[in-house]
Design an enzyme around this catalytic site. Sequence first.
Site, mmCIF file in Angstrom:
data_model
loop_
_atom_site.group_PDB
_atom_site.id
_atom_site.type_symbol
_atom_site.label_atom_id
_atom_site.label_comp_id
_atom_site.label_asym_id
_atom_site.label_seq_id
_atom_site.Cartn_x
_atom_site.Cartn_y
_atom_site.Cartn_z
ATOM 1 N N PHE A 29 4.755 6.520 3.192
ATOM 2 C CA PHE A 29 5.949 5.713 3.433
ATOM 3 C C PHE A 29 5.786 4.313 2.841
ATOM 4 C CE2 PHE A 29 8.681 3.131 6.308
ATOM 5 C CZ PHE A 29 9.870 3.827 6.171
ATOM 6 N N SER A 97 -0.581 10.040 5.040
ATOM 7 C CA SER A 97 0.300 9.388 6.001
ATOM 8 C C SER A 97 1.618 10.163 6.138
ATOM 9 C CB SER A 97 0.531 7.931 5.571
ATOM 10 O OG SER A 97 1.132 7.186 6.595
ATOM 11 N N MET A 98 2.765 9.550 5.795
ATOM 12 C CA MET A 98 4.020 10.294 5.821
ATOM 13 C C MET A 98 3.940 11.513 4.912
ATOM 14 S SD MET A 98 7.870 9.202 4.627
ATOM 15 C CE MET A 98 7.474 9.268 2.875
ATOM 16 N N ASP A 198 -7.868 2.649 11.654
ATOM 17 C CA ASP A 198 -6.604 2.786 10.922
ATOM 18 C C ASP A 198 -5.599 1.863 11.599
ATOM 19 O OD1 ASP A 198 -4.091 3.599 9.928
ATOM 20 O OD2 ASP A 198 -4.732 5.681 9.688
ATOM 21 N N HIS A 228 -6.504 2.864 6.427
ATOM 22 C CA HIS A 228 -5.443 3.865 6.335
ATOM 23 C C HIS A 228 -5.318 4.522 4.955
ATOM 24 C CE1 HIS A 228 -1.813 5.996 7.284
ATOM 25 N NE2 HIS A 228 -1.155 5.398 6.321
#
Length: 260
Positions: A29, A97-98, A198, A228
């Site tokens: 994202f 992530s996303m 993270d 992250h």
Amino acid sequence: MPVQGHAEEFRSPGSGENAAVGVLLSHGFTGSPKAMRPFAEHLAAEGYGVAVPRLPGHGTTWQEMNTTGWPDWYAVLDNELARLRQEHDQVFVAGLSMGGCLALRLAEEHGTDISGLVLINPSVRSDDRRLMVLPALARVLPSFPGIANDIKKPGVDEGAYDRLPLRALLSLSQLWKLTRDDLAKVTQPVLMFRSTVDHVVEPSSGRTVLASISSRDVTETLLEDSYHVATLDNDAPRIFTDATAFIRRLSDVRQVGADA
């Protein structure tokens, strides 16, 4: 809308004995293909077919991203998966992530068309209480301060937006719920990497995934030296090596089965 130079897509058709395997990689994202490019280049050097598309609204401006939502992002990956399925015998999906959430959604929808998942700090929820009022906030505020560059390694810039587009974030929260509700449909082998520190995605996301999927072949690897955006961080070589071994093992198993 002009695309930023660092946000260019990456594709490689594959070569040699590994060309029968394709790998679809998704960035996260507000990010861009830049976060996945070293991973993609490593896989391409191994001979795998690779695709890293740019998701709509990413790599341009956060204002444009606010005009897009999860169906737009998913559609690009869905179309890319269909292309890879035509060109390769097996396809694996990896996401950051996303991108990990979108990879899980693809797995829920496409079943055995996907041979395995590589998830790096996947996001499927947030413990941030501010999200409870996100539907109202998104109507009156266009953005919050960004979440970019959560990277431990000095001097690395992922090229993500410095603002967090709230209408797009609202759509992401809807994707989280939809994906969480169907996690039991995920039966593919899963290799998950999770950073122990993270600042973007809470540990509850990874725990939710592991507790809810139906996969029997599951490996979780903790990353002790990355934040992250681990694909650009200190543990990136380990991610690339372990993911390659994961893909090789599963493609070899399928080949042995086909030859038996």
